[in-house]
Design a protein around this motif. Structure first.
Motif, short mmCIF file in Angstrom:
data_model
loop_
_atom_site.label_atom_id
_atom_site.label_comp_id
_atom_site.label_asym_id
_atom_site.label_seq_id
_atom_site.Cartn_x
_atom_site.Cartn_y
_atom_site.Cartn_z
N MET A 127 -25.14 -19.59 -8.20
CA MET A 127 -23.76 -19.19 -8.34
C MET A 127 -23.07 -19.23 -6.98
N GLU A 128 -21.74 -19.32 -7.00
CA GLU A 128 -20.97 -19.31 -5.76
C GLU A 128 -20.89 -17.87 -5.25
N ARG A 129 -20.77 -17.72 -3.94
CA ARG A 129 -20.69 -16.38 -3.36
C ARG A 129 -19.62 -16.33 -2.28
N VAL A 130 -19.00 -15.17 -2.12
CA VAL A 130 -18.09 -14.99 -1.00
C VAL A 130 -18.91 -15.01 0.29
N THR A 131 -18.28 -15.39 1.38
CA THR A 131 -19.03 -15.61 2.62
C THR A 131 -18.81 -14.57 3.70
N GLN A 132 -17.69 -13.87 3.66
CA GLN A 132 -17.47 -12.83 4.66
C GLN A 132 -16.30 -11.93 4.28
N LEU A 133 -16.30 -10.73 4.86
CA LEU A 133 -15.16 -9.82 4.75
C LEU A 133 -14.09 -10.35 5.70
N GLY A 134 -13.00 -10.87 5.12
CA GLY A 134 -12.00 -11.56 5.92
C GLY A 134 -10.92 -10.68 6.49
N TYR A 135 -10.31 -9.85 5.64
CA TYR A 135 -9.22 -8.99 6.13
C TYR A 135 -9.10 -7.75 5.25
N LEU A 136 -8.43 -6.75 5.80
CA LEU A 136 -8.15 -5.51 5.09
C LEU A 136 -6.66 -5.22 5.15
N GLY A 137 -6.10 -4.79 4.04
CA GLY A 137 -4.75 -4.26 4.00
C GLY A 137 -4.83 -2.76 3.84
N ILE A 138 -4.21 -2.02 4.75
CA ILE A 138 -4.30 -0.57 4.76
C ILE A 138 -2.90 0.02 4.73
N GLY A 139 -2.66 0.95 3.83
CA GLY A 139 -1.40 1.67 3.78
C GLY A 139 -1.49 2.92 4.64
N VAL A 140 -0.50 3.15 5.49
CA VAL A 140 -0.55 4.26 6.44
C VAL A 140 0.75 5.05 6.39
N SER A 141 0.68 6.28 6.90
CA SER A 141 1.88 7.11 6.98
C SER A 141 2.59 6.96 8.32
N ASP A 142 1.82 6.72 9.38
CA ASP A 142 2.38 6.68 10.73
C ASP A 142 1.94 5.39 11.43
N VAL A 143 2.79 4.37 11.37
CA VAL A 143 2.45 3.09 11.96
C VAL A 143 2.36 3.20 13.48
N GLU A 144 3.24 3.98 14.09
CA GLU A 144 3.22 4.11 15.54
C GLU A 144 1.92 4.75 16.02
N ALA A 145 1.46 5.78 15.31
CA ALA A 145 0.19 6.42 15.67
C ALA A 145 -0.95 5.43 15.52
#
Length: 304
Positions: A1-19
């Protein structure tokens, strides 16, 4: 079977972008790269355009995860495996692919409802090499991906089936210890999965708590980078949730700090890798060979 090869990116929701920008650059040593028009903060740690995308939506949790495959044929094969498993899949629109800086992708929900994307053709900027704001040697990425994530799920068995039998990952080992289980955990048994030589790219812990992202891990190229960052956390007042220690399963020397969103970041060095031709699944009853103590855990004085 085909398989994913790596963890590429993460999307994270945050409250304080500056922090988060201060924490990512001054503490973790990540590089801010080309903020998007919608306010998304991209964080770079190697030649990829970005590995993290932070959005100011107040979630303080993982919003989506991107798994890489080699090419268009692999993406179509993964799509076929998802279809066969009865998973509803959405083909990536051109504008979404452009936002993610990839050639093409598909999207679906994993068994716990986590938005999951499989993509190929990431934007790679060899002409704009990674330049950490801190004097560190850099991060272990390449074919091993950005690092690993530990996710809280309702049913570890469902996650095992999906990530092994649909996405093609392989089990590295299991850890069963009450010490690693947070309050409200249904079971202290954790399952660790790899999709390349990194010991694990994702692990699952059964619990009914939030956030679902227990932690993400960054692996440095030098033990000194870990030690200097440990000291920097003390100087900057960044909470250290687990002291320096070495894990039983991947042998990583690391510590855990609190992020501005509350979940943890593991910062480590020296993990062993997996060779699928010889690797055998193991189980462990302790999470660490030594260390990784919580601040409230004090050694018992010797008697006599």
């Amino acid at each position: 079977m085909e398989r994913v090869t790596q963890l590429g990116y993460l999307g994270i929701g945050v409250s304080d972008v500056e922090a988060w920008e201060r924490f990512a650059t001054r503490t973790l040593g990540l590089q801010v790269h080309e903020p998007d028009a919608d306010g998304t903060l991209f964080l770079k740690m190697d030649e990829y355009h970005h590995r993290f995308a932070l959005q100011a939506n107040g979630h303080d949790d993982i919003d989506y995860v991107g798994w890489e495959v080699a090419d268009e044929h692999a993406l179509k094969a993964i799509r076929g495996q998802l279809d066969a498993a009865g998973i509803e899949v959405t083909a990536g629109a051109a504008d979404l692919a452009a936002q993610r800086r990839v050639v093409d992708l598909i999207a679906f929900d994993d068994p716990d409802g986590l938005r999951t994307e499989v993509f190929y053709g990431p934007l790679v900027n060899y002409d704009q090499p990674f330049a950490s704001p801190r004097a560190i040697s850099g991060f272990e990425t390449g074919t091993q991906g950005l690092g690993h994530i530990v996710l809280v799920v309702e049913d570890v068995g469902q996650s095992i089936h999906f990530y092994r039998d649909v996405l093609g990952m392989r089990i590295s080992d299991f850890v069963q210890t009450s010490r690693m289980a947070p309050a409200g955990s249904a079971s202290p048994r954790m399952a660790f999965f790899h999709c390349n030589p990194r010991h694990h790219s994702v692990a699952f812990l059964a619990a009914s708590i939030k956030p679902r992202l227990r932690h993400f891990m960054l692996q440095t190229q030098s033990l000194d980078d870990v030690g200097s960052t440990y000291t920097l956390c003390q100087d900057q007042g960044v909470p250290i949730n687990r002291t320096m220690g070495r894990h039983t399963n991947d042998h990583m020397v690391s510590f855990y700090m609190a992020s501005p969103s509350g979940f943890e970041v593991e910062y480590g060095w020296g993990a062993r890798t997996v060779d699928d031709s010889t690797w055998q699944v193991q189980q462990h009853t302790t999470g660490s060979i030594w260390g990784h103590r919580a601040p409230t855990e004090q050694p018992v004085a010797a008697q006599g």
